[in-house]
Design a protein around this motif. Structure first.
Motif, short mmCIF file in Angstrom:
data_model
loop_
_atom_site.label_atom_id
_atom_site.label_comp_id
_atom_site.label_asym_id
_atom_site.label_seq_id
_atom_site.Cartn_x
_atom_site.Cartn_y
_atom_site.Cartn_z
N SER A 8 16.13 -18.62 21.37
CA SER A 8 17.54 -18.99 21.20
C SER A 8 17.62 -20.48 20.88
N ILE A 9 18.34 -20.80 19.83
CA ILE A 9 18.57 -22.19 19.42
C ILE A 9 20.06 -22.44 19.58
N GLU A 10 20.41 -23.40 20.43
CA GLU A 10 21.80 -23.61 20.81
C GLU A 10 22.26 -25.03 20.48
N GLU A 11 23.17 -25.13 19.51
CA GLU A 11 23.80 -26.41 19.17
C GLU A 11 22.76 -27.51 18.93
N LEU A 12 21.68 -27.18 18.26
CA LEU A 12 20.56 -28.11 18.10
C LEU A 12 20.89 -29.17 17.04
N THR A 13 20.75 -30.41 17.44
CA THR A 13 21.01 -31.55 16.54
C THR A 13 19.79 -32.47 16.54
N ALA A 14 19.40 -32.91 15.35
CA ALA A 14 18.25 -33.82 15.22
C ALA A 14 18.44 -34.64 13.95
N GLY A 15 17.80 -35.80 13.91
CA GLY A 15 17.96 -36.64 12.73
C GLY A 15 16.86 -37.66 12.59
N ARG A 57 11.69 -34.60 18.43
CA ARG A 57 12.62 -34.58 19.56
C ARG A 57 14.04 -34.31 19.10
N ALA A 58 14.71 -33.41 19.81
CA ALA A 58 16.12 -33.12 19.51
C ALA A 58 17.01 -34.21 20.06
N ALA A 59 18.08 -34.50 19.33
CA ALA A 59 19.08 -35.45 19.83
C ALA A 59 19.98 -34.78 20.87
N SER A 60 20.26 -33.50 20.65
CA SER A 60 21.06 -32.73 21.61
C SER A 60 20.85 -31.26 21.32
N GLY A 61 21.38 -30.42 22.22
CA GLY A 61 21.21 -28.98 22.08
C GLY A 61 20.00 -28.48 22.85
N ARG A 62 19.76 -27.18 22.75
CA ARG A 62 18.68 -26.57 23.53
C ARG A 62 17.88 -25.58 22.69
N VAL A 63 16.60 -25.43 23.07
CA VAL A 63 15.74 -24.37 22.55
C VAL A 63 15.26 -23.57 23.76
N LEU A 64 15.53 -22.26 23.75
CA LEU A 64 15.13 -21.39 24.85
C LEU A 64 14.08 -20.41 24.35
N LEU A 65 12.94 -20.35 25.03
CA LEU A 65 11.88 -19.39 24.72
C LEU A 65 11.81 -18.40 25.86
N VAL A 70 12.84 -25.08 26.72
CA VAL A 70 11.61 -25.78 26.32
C VAL A 70 11.94 -26.95 25.40
N THR A 71 13.20 -27.37 25.36
CA THR A 71 13.65 -28.36 24.39
C THR A 71 12.86 -29.65 24.46
N ARG A 72 12.57 -30.13 25.66
CA ARG A 72 11.94 -31.43 25.83
C ARG A 72 10.43 -31.34 26.00
N LEU A 73 9.87 -30.16 25.84
CA LEU A 73 8.43 -29.99 26.03
C LEU A 73 7.69 -30.15 24.70
N GLY A 74 6.45 -30.56 24.78
CA GLY A 74 5.66 -30.83 23.58
C GLY A 74 5.07 -29.60 22.94
N ALA A 75 4.47 -29.82 21.77
CA ALA A 75 3.91 -28.71 20.99
C ALA A 75 2.80 -27.98 21.74
N GLU A 76 2.00 -28.69 22.54
CA GLU A 76 0.91 -28.03 23.27
C GLU A 76 1.46 -27.00 24.24
N HIS A 77 2.55 -27.32 24.93
CA HIS A 77 3.18 -26.36 25.84
C HIS A 77 3.63 -25.12 25.08
N HIS A 78 4.24 -25.32 23.92
CA HIS A 78 4.73 -24.19 23.14
C HIS A 78 3.59 -23.26 22.75
N VAL A 79 2.47 -23.83 22.29
CA VAL A 79 1.33 -23.00 21.89
C VAL A 79 0.81 -22.20 23.08
N ARG A 80 0.68 -22.85 24.23
CA ARG A 80 0.19 -22.16 25.43
C ARG A 80 1.10 -21.00 25.82
N HIS A 81 2.38 -21.10 25.52
CA HIS A 81 3.33 -20.07 25.92
C HIS A 81 3.74 -19.17 24.76
N GLY A 82 2.98 -19.23 23.66
CA GLY A 82 3.13 -18.21 22.63
C GLY A 82 3.97 -18.54 21.44
#
Length: 240
Positions: A8-15, A57-65, A70-82
């Motif tokens: 789920s990607i919720e109101e994700l903002t980045a720039g 890094r997102a400026a605002s919003g959320r990413v749910l796995l 997991v919005t503020r977690l790094g790429a290594e965490h994402h790989v470990r969790h699929g």
């Protein structure tokens, strides 16, 4: 498709500095689906994948796995969790051999036996890689490199695969092979795929759902069949 989204990607903002590349993007990616993210160059597609995968890094919003933030977690965490991201161009390490690239992809998986099983599955999917195991990745053709990039990602046993322009610069026959492989992986293993593609017609032909980005915002979403049938939308945003 199941109602419960795996991503789920919720109101994700980045720039980038003062430039907003993603503007409150919201998407629900159903478990076991193949979803296309479409739009012109500069629409925000690559930034979306980089932000979802933790590379930006997102400026605002959320990413749910699977419901976990997991919005503020790094790429290594994402790989470990699929959740695995294959960037545009594949990102293979050209100084290493095919075998060494595959081995890197499996580093996060515990157990030598499991890694060996994953390697064999990848080589069955892409027999050409078996023939080139000892070859440096620098010597591979564009199609072989894309197969290697996808194979290396599969070594991590992903539940969600983010693919950025996998058909870029490839012959149509190779593109069809890759697209067919994605559908086979979804059918056999329940793999969820988020596919960024410049070739909108090709992407919509193999996906379940599509999101169209324009200037960093989702302007249209719906089933792939509905988007293909929407002449006004296709002409306005996808150019065909």
């Amino acid at each position: 498709m199941p109602d419960e989204p795996i991503l789920s990607i919720e109101e994700l903002t980045a720039g980038y500095g003062a430039v907003t590349a993603l503007d409150r993007v919201t998407m629900r990616i159903p478990r076991g689906s193949i979803c296309a993210v479409l739009g012109a160059n500069g629409a925000g597609k690559t930034t979306l994948l980089r932000t979802v995968s933790g590379l930006k890094r997102a400026a605002s919003g959320r990413v749910l796995l699977d419901g976990a933030d997991v919005t503020r977690l790094g790429a290594e965490h994402h790989v470990r969790h699929g959740l695995v991201h294959v960037p545009e161009g594949g990102g293979v390490i050209v100084e290493l051999t095919v075998e060494e690239n595959l081995r890197l992809g499996g580093l996060w998986r515990p157990g030598r036996r499991e890694r060996a099983e994953r390697r064999e599955e990848v080589l069955e999917l892409f027999p050409r890689l078996r023939e080139r195991l000892t070859a440096p990745a620098a010597t591979l053709s564009g199609g072989e490199r894309q197969m290697l990039a996808l194979g290396r990602a599969l070594m991590a046993r992903p539940r969600v695969l983010l693919l950025d322009e996998p058909s870029l610069g490839l012959a149509p026959m190779v593109t069809r092979k890759i697209m067919r492989t994605l559908r086979e992986l979804r059918a056999a293993r329940g793999l969820t795929v988020v596919l960024v593609e410049q070739n909108a017609r090709s992407a919509l032909s193999i996906t379940d759902h599509g999101f169209v980005l324009n200037q960093g915002a989702v302007v249209v979403s719906g089933t792939s069949q509905r988007l293909l049938a929407d002449d006004r939308m296709r002409h306005a945003y996808l150019g065909f």
